[in-house]
Write an enzyme that holds these catalytic residues in place. Structure first.
Site, PDB file in Angstrom:
ATOM      1  N   GLU A 290       0.892  -1.176   0.000  1.00 22.14           N
ATOM      2  CA  GLU A 290       0.000   0.000   0.000  1.00 22.14           C
ATOM      3  C   GLU A 290       0.918   1.210   0.000  1.00 22.14           C
ATOM      4  O   GLU A 290       1.641   1.435   0.977  1.00 22.14           O
ATOM      5  CB  GLU A 290      -0.873   0.011   1.257  1.00 22.14           C
ATOM      6  CG  GLU A 290      -1.667  -1.263   1.500  1.00 22.14           C
ATOM      7  CD  GLU A 290      -2.760  -1.481   0.485  1.00 22.14           C
ATOM      8  OE1 GLU A 290      -3.117  -0.528  -0.235  1.00 22.14           O
ATOM      9  OE2 GLU A 290      -3.246  -2.616   0.377  1.00 22.14           O
ATOM     10  N   CYS A 324      -1.961   9.252   3.381  1.00 19.94           N
ATOM     11  CA  CYS A 324      -1.763   8.834   1.995  1.00 19.94           C
ATOM     12  C   CYS A 324      -2.948   9.267   1.141  1.00 19.94           C
ATOM     13  O   CYS A 324      -2.823   9.490  -0.050  1.00 19.94           O
ATOM     14  CB  CYS A 324      -1.577   7.330   1.927  1.00 19.94           C
ATOM     15  SG  CYS A 324      -2.926   6.458   2.717  1.00 19.94           S
TER      16      CYS A 324
HETATM   17  N1  LIG Z   1      -1.588   3.391   0.693  1.00 25.28           N
HETATM   18  C1  LIG Z   1      -1.708   3.386   2.000  1.00 25.28           C
HETATM   19  O1  LIG Z   1      -2.600   2.736   2.571  1.00 25.28           O
HETATM   20  C2  LIG Z   1      -0.760   4.181   2.843  1.00 25.28           C
HETATM   21  C3  LIG Z   1      -1.062   4.411   4.190  1.00 25.28           C
HETATM   22  C4  LIG Z   1      -0.176   5.151   4.968  1.00 25.28           C
HETATM   23  C5  LIG Z   1       0.985   5.658   4.416  1.00 25.28           C
HETATM   24  N2  LIG Z   1       1.249   5.446   3.109  1.00 25.28           N
HETATM   25  C6  LIG Z   1       2.453   6.024   2.506  1.00 25.28           C
HETATM   26  O2  LIG Z   1       3.554   5.882   3.409  1.00 25.28           O
HETATM   27  C7  LIG Z   1       4.475   6.950   3.238  1.00 25.28           C
HETATM   28  C8  LIG Z   1       4.791   7.585   4.578  1.00 25.28           C
HETATM   29  O3  LIG Z   1       5.252   6.620   5.484  1.00 25.28           O
HETATM   30  P1  LIG Z   1       6.810   6.413   5.823  1.00 25.28           P
HETATM   31  O4  LIG Z   1       7.501   7.721   5.772  1.00 25.28           O
HETATM   32  O5  LIG Z   1       6.862   5.635   7.103  1.00 25.28           O
HETATM   33  O6  LIG Z   1       7.251   5.496   4.612  1.00 25.28           O
HETATM   34  P2  LIG Z   1       8.655   4.760   4.365  1.00 25.28           P
HETATM   35  O7  LIG Z   1       8.519   4.051   3.066  1.00 25.28           O
HETATM   36  O8  LIG Z   1       9.778   5.687   4.537  1.00 25.28           O
HETATM   37  O9  LIG Z   1       8.769   3.695   5.567  1.00 25.28           O
HETATM   38  C9  LIG Z   1       7.798   2.692   5.772  1.00 25.28           C
HETATM   39  C10 LIG Z   1       8.438   1.516   6.502  1.00 25.28           C
HETATM   40  O10 LIG Z   1       9.410   0.898   5.662  1.00 25.28           O
HETATM   41  C11 LIG Z   1      10.630   0.719   6.378  1.00 25.28           C
HETATM   42  N3  LIG Z   1      11.737   0.700   5.397  1.00 25.28           N
HETATM   43  C12 LIG Z   1      12.488   1.742   4.962  1.00 25.28           C
HETATM   44  N4  LIG Z   1      13.388   1.309   4.038  1.00 25.28           N
HETATM   45  C13 LIG Z   1      13.197  -0.020   3.899  1.00 25.28           C
HETATM   46  C14 LIG Z   1      13.785  -1.025   3.078  1.00 25.28           C
HETATM   47  N5  LIG Z   1      14.760  -0.743   2.218  1.00 25.28           N
HETATM   48  N6  LIG Z   1      13.309  -2.280   3.163  1.00 25.28           N
HETATM   49  C15 LIG Z   1      12.301  -2.597   4.008  1.00 25.28           C
HETATM   50  N7  LIG Z   1      11.702  -1.686   4.812  1.00 25.28           N
HETATM   51  C16 LIG Z   1      12.138  -0.417   4.758  1.00 25.28           C
HETATM   52  C17 LIG Z   1      10.642   1.888   7.339  1.00 25.28           C
HETATM   53  O11 LIG Z   1      11.556   1.666   8.388  1.00 25.28           O
HETATM   54  C18 LIG Z   1       9.177   1.908   7.783  1.00 25.28           C
HETATM   55  O12 LIG Z   1       8.942   0.931   8.758  1.00 25.28           O
HETATM   56  C19 LIG Z   1       3.798   7.921   2.284  1.00 25.28           C
HETATM   57  O13 LIG Z   1       4.306   7.711   0.991  1.00 25.28           O
HETATM   58  C20 LIG Z   1       2.333   7.509   2.345  1.00 25.28           C
HETATM   59  O14 LIG Z   1       1.571   7.848   1.202  1.00 25.28           O
HETATM   60  C21 LIG Z   1       0.420   4.707   2.315  1.00 25.28           C
END
Ligand SMILES: NC(=O)c1ccc[n+]([C@@H]2O[C@H](COP(=O)([O-])OP(=O)(O)OC[C@H]3O[C@@H](n4cnc5c(N)ncnc54)[C@H](O)[C@@H]3O)[C@@H](O)[C@H]2O)c1
Length: 526
Positions: A290, A324
């Site tokens: 997502e 999001c």
């Molecule tokens: N579509 C949806 O339902 C939804 C809901 C909420 C947030 N979001 C999206 O999430 C983003 C904001 O959240 P964020 O800043 O926490 O996102 P992010 O992608 O920076 O981090 C999300 C998670 O991924 C982990 N992560 C980072 N690098 C990684 C890697 N290389 N491999 C595996 N895991 C890794 C992080 O530590 C964290 O736990 C925005 O883009 C938002 O649109 C989407």
């Protein structure tokens, strides 16, 4: 008595608090005082029954970065390896636990959260600067996920009916896939990790949860709820950590499914890494992703602006635009563009920038310094590529505050119109027709949420038919999807379309098995 769906009360959404009542506000203030009195919290890694304390990860209050909310352990690759052994062993027992018993554990976890909902909302206020309204709704959504998936899993366990012919018995059932790595973001710090985890557990998988580095304390409370509800410790582990811990989980050959919510860049990295089998791996990893959005609201010439203006402003600026689903781009018919722009600008000017714990706050601080810098970068780009209409709020010097920005007349090739800002920045563009607005939406790589304001049923039908987005909202705000009412999730580069909180979501966590038995007599074996 063993629960069946028919012995449980029908699913209903958890009611949110009535924040206008003085008594409710007083209870929230008490809950915040209790949480503040316990800071900083200590968050260990939970690997089965093993608790590993540590303080390599620190979460702070975005409104007052000097206030430490939690000192958490920072999981490394060795922790991931140890956790996978525990989770793989636990998955064998948990998968054989009857669905009704697993559901009962989730329902008890929901009750645990319900009993502590004020304190949990207060923790979100501190750890993620989520204003009360949003923090309370987040806890309610977590409860909804547990209640909804518990019922769904009991139903799924009965399989699906197939065509039966004489001499043959056909059965279709769904079995758990194995260990699920849940990798979560911080912006719905209890609801989103809860939704992915609850779905995986309800269907009999073991879970290793890697929460966002910004919100380990909220995730810890969720795991406490699940364990208090009766989920065996081996079936739900907690690995606080940064991206490397997530990447190590994704790479582990014993992980069968990755449930990820976060940014597009990280999501694509995970899809790529999961596609390459590692030695010892006997399966294709499944990725449920997502991701981000660039959510447009179309305003047609006959729209009711009394309805459209407040809905657009709250969709764009609530929680500082850090949803999001948040509105980031308005496409307004040129016939009413001047009126809409004037009214949205007036409304944005009155937004109150403030701390998340103040009930008067409309726009709280963003999550961290790098987010503040990103929003400032896009605001500068917007002023270079277009015209800034509002950006003159007084911004507190301490805390990661960003003034809400409204921009118009951006050059069509401006990056601000296609990239996700994930902050309080809204653009407005004039379009000559509904047709042109639809073309713009169709041309975007993101397809998460979208909105349309208009009174002509034929125009509404045209937008419905053409939009690629996963969630379209007509004549209302575009955030706030409710479990069981608006199955949520995006298409295209916004996600894999699993639709959290909807009737199909659990299918992503199971494998279908068909068994056919010849039931003709073959004589007696003597
Ligand atoms: N579509 C949806 O339902 C939804 C809901 C909420 C947030 N979001 C999206 O999430 C983003 C904001 O959240 P964020 O800043 O926490 O996102 P992010 O992608 O920076 O981090 C999300 C998670 O991924 C982990 N992560 C980072 N690098 C990684 C890697 N290389 N491999 C595996 N895991 C890794 C992080 O530590 C964290 O736990 C925005 O883009 C938002 O649109 C989407």
């Amino acid at each position: 008595m063993v629960a069946t769906v028919s012995t449980l009360a029908p699913f209903a959404n958890e009611p949110v608090l009535e924040l206008r009542r003085a008594a409710v506000r007083a209870r929230l203030a008490d809950a915040l005082a209790t949480v503040d009195g316990a800071l900083p919290l200590r968050v260990p890694a939970l690997i089965g029954n093993d608790e590993r304390a540590g303080d390599g990860l620190v979460s702070t209050d975005p409104g007052d970065p000097d206030r430490v909310v939690a000192n958490a352990a920072r999981a490394d690759t060795a922790d991931v390896g140890a956790t996978m052994l525990v989770a793989s062993a636990a998955s064998r027992t948990w998968s054989r636990t009857p669905a009704a018993e697993r559901a009962a554990a989730l329902l008890r976890a929901a009750a645990w959260l319900r009993e502590r909902r004020l304190e949990l909302a207060a923790l979100e206020v501190r750890e993620c600067a989520k204003p009360w309204l949003e923090a309370d709704a987040d806890v309610c959504e977590a409860i909804d996920f547990l209640e909804y998936y518990a019922r769904g899993a009991i139903e799924l366990a009965t399989g699906r009916p197939l065509l039966q012919v004489p001499g043959e018995r056909n059965e279709l059932s769904y079995v758990p896939r194995g260990v699920v790595a849940v990798i979560a973001p911080w912006n719905f710090p209890i609801a989103i990790p809860c939704g992915m985890t609850a779905a995986a557990l309800a269907t009999g998988n073991a879970v290793v949860l890697k929460p966002a580095e910004q919100s380990p304390a909220c995730a810890y409370r969720l795991v406490q709820a699940l364990r208090a509800g009766g989920v065996p410790p081996g079936a739900i582990s907690l690995l606080p950590g940064e991206g490397e811990a997530g990447a190590a989980l994704v790479a582990d050959p014993a992980v069968q499914t990755i449930a990820f919510t976060g940014s597009l860049a990280v999501g694509l990295e995970i899809v790529h890494a999961a596609a390459a089998p590692t030695p010892g791996q006997l399966h294709i990893k499944r990725v449920i992703a997502e991701l981000g959005g660039k959510n447009c609201v179309i305003v047609d010439a006959d729209a009711d602006l009394d309805e459209a203006v407040p809905a657009i402003v709250s969709s764009a600026f609530a929680y500082a635009g850090q949803k999001c689903s948040a509105a980031s781009r308005v496409l307004v018919h040129e016939a009413i563009a001047d009126q809409l722009i004037q009214r949205v600008a007036g409304s944005v000017t009155t937004l109150v920038l403030g701390q998340a714990d103040a009930l008067s706050t409309d726009v709280p601080p963003v999550i961290e310094r790098s987010a503040q810098e990103r929003v400032h970068r896009y605001a500068e780009l917007a002023s270079r590529d277009g015209r800034i209409l509002v950006a003159d709020h007084d911004v507190p010097a301490h805390g990661w505050f960003c003034a809400p920005v409204l921009a118009a007349d951006l050059a069509p090739d401006s990056k601000v119109l296609v990239e996700e800002v994930f902050g309080p920045l809204l653009t407005i563009e004039r379009v000559p027709s509904l047709e042109r607005a639809c073309e713009i939406v169709e041309g975007l790589p993101y397809a998460l949420t979208g909105g349309m304001f208009g009174r002509d049923p034929a125009a509404v039908r045209a937008v419905r038919e053409r939009t690629p987005v996963g969630n379209l909202y007509v004549n209302r705000g575009i955030t706030g999807a409710m479990v069981a009412r608006q199955p949520f999730g995006g298409n295209r580069l916004s996600g894999t379309g699993a639709k959290a909180g909807g009737p199909d979501y659990l299918l992503s966590f199971v494998e279908p098995r068909a068994v056919t038995e010849n039931t003709m007599r073959h004589g007696l074996v003597v």
